[in-house]
Design a protein around this motif. Structure first.
Motif, short mmCIF file in Angstrom:
data_model
loop_
_atom_site.label_atom_id
_atom_site.label_comp_id
_atom_site.label_asym_id
_atom_site.label_seq_id
_atom_site.Cartn_x
_atom_site.Cartn_y
_atom_site.Cartn_z
N ILE A 177 0.88 -1.16 0.00
CA ILE A 177 0.00 0.00 0.00
C ILE A 177 0.91 1.21 0.00
N GLU A 178 1.16 1.76 -1.18
CA GLU A 178 2.14 2.85 -1.26
C GLU A 178 1.87 3.70 -2.48
N GLN A 179 2.37 4.90 -2.43
CA GLN A 179 2.23 5.84 -3.55
C GLN A 179 2.73 5.22 -4.86
N HIS A 180 2.02 5.50 -5.92
CA HIS A 180 2.47 5.08 -7.24
C HIS A 180 2.45 6.24 -8.22
N GLY A 181 2.95 7.37 -7.75
CA GLY A 181 3.07 8.53 -8.64
C GLY A 181 1.73 9.22 -8.86
N PRO A 182 1.73 10.22 -9.73
CA PRO A 182 0.55 11.09 -9.89
C PRO A 182 -0.69 10.40 -10.43
N ASN A 183 -0.53 9.34 -11.21
CA ASN A 183 -1.73 8.67 -11.73
C ASN A 183 -1.79 7.17 -11.41
N GLY A 184 -0.99 6.77 -10.42
CA GLY A 184 -1.04 5.35 -10.02
C GLY A 184 -1.81 5.21 -8.71
N LEU A 185 -2.56 4.13 -8.59
CA LEU A 185 -3.35 3.91 -7.38
C LEU A 185 -2.44 3.48 -6.22
N ILE A 186 -2.81 3.89 -5.03
CA ILE A 186 -2.01 3.50 -3.87
C ILE A 186 -2.04 1.99 -3.66
N GLY A 187 -3.10 1.34 -4.06
CA GLY A 187 -3.18 -0.10 -3.91
C GLY A 187 -2.60 -0.90 -5.06
N THR A 188 -1.96 -0.24 -6.01
CA THR A 188 -1.52 -0.90 -7.25
C THR A 188 -0.90 -2.28 -7.06
N ASP A 189 0.10 -2.39 -6.19
CA ASP A 189 0.84 -3.64 -6.08
C ASP A 189 -0.05 -4.79 -5.61
N ALA A 190 -0.90 -4.49 -4.61
CA ALA A 190 -1.80 -5.53 -4.12
C ALA A 190 -2.84 -5.89 -5.18
N LEU A 191 -3.36 -4.88 -5.87
CA LEU A 191 -4.41 -5.13 -6.86
C LEU A 191 -3.89 -5.95 -8.03
N CYS A 192 -2.68 -5.66 -8.49
CA CYS A 192 -2.11 -6.41 -9.61
C CYS A 192 -1.84 -7.86 -9.22
N ALA A 193 -1.17 -8.04 -8.09
CA ALA A 193 -0.83 -9.41 -7.68
C ALA A 193 -2.10 -10.23 -7.47
N GLU A 194 -3.10 -9.62 -6.86
CA GLU A 194 -4.34 -10.35 -6.59
C GLU A 194 -5.04 -10.73 -7.90
N ALA A 195 -5.08 -9.81 -8.86
CA ALA A 195 -5.77 -10.09 -10.12
C ALA A 195 -5.08 -11.22 -10.89
#
Lengths: 257, 257, 257, 257, 257, 257
Positions: free
Chosen positions: F28-46
């Motif tokens: 759960i971390e910043q992913h720049g100006p247009n990246g979701l904070i949940g990016t890493d968890a959301l990608c791995a889960e999908a």
């Protein structure tokens, strides 16, 4: 300079010249029929000592104990829990940081240390990052396993090809042969069992089988490494190559913004 | 035998002859103007190496890092938290115990280690004592600081009298002079400040002042010790005495019921 | 003054007069056939209460739980892990230090506490020493086992000679007899097995055998102590001696620079 | 029976009659201008002692130290971290369980202990539940705060109504007045500030404000409790009621399947 | 707003409008023959999502893992040790607090979390309260289990009466039916065994039996709950009620002084 | 199958077909100006959900919280200490292992998790290897970051070339665009600052700078990644590729000896 052989006044003076220190990381674990149990610590320490040959580079005491639970069924292996190694690294760094050291270069001799030491460094940075106070000094880490040094890496591939393997490699054994001729060991009679890349990948320590399985799969302790090929003269060349690579690498680390 | 210079097959064979191992304990901390930072580890390791000169006595790798928070304001000191040293001892012992070692003789070179190592040993026994399973192998500990050895103790008092003091003692410095003539250090110009017994007692490390107070009270790092008196030839004699005492002491430990 | 019987306003006023506190340390463990399980805590608390008879000395609540894993096979023994006792001491000290207490005098009733409490004090000082902030208040520790008090020590040797032994001693049992006549216990019929000094040394708790071995070696729980010799009138004399010694010792501690 | 006043032989015999033990839980914290700092521990211990009046009920030693961080700004408060209290409970239970105790009845005197002690009990059960071995003895916990006892609860509401409040209650102070007439304290001149239920709810310890805020909101330490109402004769009645309730409750616990 | 679906810039802007965040707490554990293993996490998250429907309320990521050791013998249950959940809560809170969040509202879906989360919050406040620095920002916690919401609580009692029971309740199952119609489960053929209140009380998770006993006592996993009664339309109504209650409750928390 | 949407009976039946489970790891971390904070968890889960499409593959609940201390100065980042993530992994694995699961496949979405998760797996194996009991079931781990999958890796290099960069990569953002079109974010106006490879290497998270330095060096949060290039249709293709790669990889893991 080697910390254990200095006085505190000499360290105080050193801190006016540099904020960096080299920290060798090893492991106490079996290295097959003709590899020394201290191989990983001895190799990392020797390379680090070579890098720190001048008065402007400080060699810290070796953290000889590493994380090698998969080798525990071979007598002589002493494995720290990851949490223990993390605590050692934490206390080591915080002690020196309280005195002015700012750049910690870990020179690693054992694959199983990568995870725990990175984890410890992340937690050290987390404490700094969570704290409210803004006036803290810099604290930077760099982690390098000696076999990643480009010249040394090319050399070991050239010398041993596929025989280099993954554990109890001829390159690390050659280095200890060069360093400690007074502790000769008879080479094993046979090559290690010929294993496919897939087999090695499935059973190497990094895939975290337990110690019973590990000894079952690799009965003499070698993981695909033909340690019969090791020669002391190779060891000397490998050492020299790693030391030269290391000097450049450490200098680059110190120059980071 | 020295564990780091053996192979696992040699350790396996050793376990048929003995279940014992000697574990040197040190500290990385200031030792005054002419004492090496590694003094405690270097002394304990050298004495332990002397005791383990035969094939029937195993020398384990030195735990060089000790507990010395009161010296943290002197650059070069690396102090483990007590909990960290307890974890190191725990993992060290459990690794070897899982392979058949049963008798652990700690040869100590630093006063601050006494509390934490005893605490760790008590917790190791607690886990065994609380567990339901009745079939466990024996596990026994012995803890000895080298200056308690009777002959060595008499010798250091005879050589230095009151000048022996409490930290950065001439006896430990003499031992490192004997061991490492390639690292000579200039003796300080002056004796340490002359302190009453009461003053020493109040401010010694064992009374747990913090590092700021400790450096304030003992500005050059010596606690009542006149390290100018150290001579390499004393060191050799002290080493020999400690080694002979240690051989007897270790043998007694192994013979305990 | 006794902390549990004061109000917070009284403690606030006390801190204007003194920064010191006495902390009794005990153990909950078997004390042989006629010794109370609470002996160590009860003795330390009673002596500490005597020392703190005036409005200028504060008695803190007793830490009754100690480290005694070797006695776990005797029903009724409650042993803390060393780490737990270290945490208790840490939280106890930090709570009071945040309010202005600066001098902590541990009055100990159990040998197994020495290691863990010293370890905790070292870690408390380590945190202070590693922290960047320079404005911290003073924090000083002193650790004393009551049987080290010179007058009390001479008295117990005079009263019991070799019968004093090492655990479930007539001196500590005499003190509880004096304190709690409402809990009389029948003295054992026999002296403890006559043991050589060597045998005692090998098997005493400090050498860290486990609980199974300990009960095997000392089947009625006494370690060389002839607890039949205990008399309530001895206990009263011992208590008085220890309290007088303690008053002097505590005063010296407070006067340290 | 009271564990600290028994011998190990008496405990061994007790285990043939019962596997249960009562463990009083307290706190060392401010209790307003006329409440004792030890109030919570003293009340829980006295009630537990009353319940364990026969040879078939064992009273364990009181865990006097509780979790009360919100009161740390009132001098005299000693608060354990939750993790520390969890460790104490764990070691206490595991020690006795290794000897045959199976039923642990916690008699609690402080609200802040509920979370940590339940957490510790869950972790104790987790270790048992995760372990492979199937032959373990039973281990059951029960947690009861004394003010939940129905008769005692009705009585305190009847005696004090809204004046009972939430901390430094007249009921707990009345109990200590009955127990310790030798430590009289002057009642405060005024009632506590009249607070709405909402205000109390928002600022009570259970909502976890920190110690600075807590002292700011409740400057004399009372949280809505009119401790002027406490009388020693109330205390005696409350004690008797709680002890009768407790005897029934403990018996029910022992009879659980 | 839902944290995982925002960018850091959006969070930075949010902190100008509010310092609050809602943290759903769940558990991964068996919920009887027709209850989803994720029930507790799914319910808490759905209610929290409903409460945080506006740009002025932030929904933090769900802590799906709870403390449920008593259910470990039912495959699929994943139980954290209490200490682990405490560490998760600590790191979660400290991360956001370092960025400006000040009010943490825990919306809980599992009874076993109450103890550990309260314990963690107490320790967080303890660290703040023990630290010397006076300039810290505010940090406040609120803990609410959704079934305590008054409207939702009344509704579930009205819908199911005694059939609501204690675990795998028809109300929580109805909510997951409403949320996840794509995961239908066949209702069990029978009601749960009819149990007296006393029996339930003795064997419910809160009394900390271990996992073996728990499965023995509640063989299909339901603790007195008649989950056959669950209907998706109930779930929708329950959700709506809880969300409305929650909006009010959260607003009250934010308005605390 | 997805664990949170099953019942315990279904899991019990699954264990007859397979002992494996896939565990997604995020951050759960910043992913720049247009990246979701949940990016890493959301990608791995999908990706993990795609792999576990059949009844013979179990998807465990996502461990969404990772180790990302270097991003703590960007609001919204929630970073676990390494030790906390290690505890989560430990409790997760031990819970399921006690029920019969034997093969744990970690599907990782965040670089900072590599060290701590490997460390946790090593410690899990250490406990097994140190224990005396020989009858334990198998326990095997595999760790894979999704960008290492060969087809997916080739695809992201082909799509973005150097613009892929190191953090807040267009590939991971494209995946979340494909998954969550309801949460559109405006692309930043500019490319990230053009950085040399050396600069990136020196300042990337893996070199463990602290959060203050990290935000200073990478002010909008992107580490060399041109996230403007992300397109939802890329995301769909990347997902499909990763899922196909993952199915093969997981099957290989299950077939290991």
């Amino acid at each position: 300079m080697e910390l254990v052989f200095t006085t505190w006044n000499e360290v105080e003076a050193y801190l006016d010249r540099s904020k960096g220190i080299i920290v060798p990381l090893g492991s106490i674990e079996q290295h097959g029929p003709n590899g020394l149990i201290g191989t990983d610590a001895l190799c990392a320490e020797a390379i680090a000592r070579g890098i720190s040959g001048s008065d402007d580079v400080m060699l810290g005491p070796t953290i000889a104990f590493g994380v090698a639970p998969f080798n525990l069924r071979f007598p002589g292996t002493i494995s720290m829990r990851s949490k223990t190694l993390m605590s050692i690294v934490t206390d080591y760094v915080q002690s020196l940081a309280s005195q002015g050291f700012e750049r910690f270069y870990f020179l690693n001799g054992h694959g199983g240390n990568v995870g725990p030491v990175r984890a410890a460094c992340q937690d050290l940075q987390a404490e700094r990052s969570l704290s409210a106070s803004g006036s803290q000094r810099d604290m930077r880490f760099f982690f390098r396993s000696w076999w990643e040094y480009p010249t040394a890496d090319a050399l070991r591939r050239e010398l041993y090809g596929e025989g280099e393997g993954m554990h109890a490699t001829p390159s690390e054994i050659a280095i200890t042969q060069a360093l400690f001729p007074e502790h000769p060991k008879a080479a094993p009679a046979a090559a290690p069992p010929r294993l496919s890349i897939e087999y090695l990948r499935d059973h190497a320590g990094d895939n975290h089988a337990d110690a019973r399985q590990h000894r079952l799969h690799f009965p003499d302790g070698r993981v695909g490494s033909d340690s019969r090929l090791a020669r002391p003269e190779h060891g000397r060349t490998l050492l020299d190559a790693a030391i030269e690579d290391g000097k450049r690498d450490y200098k680059t680390f110190l120059s980071q913004l």
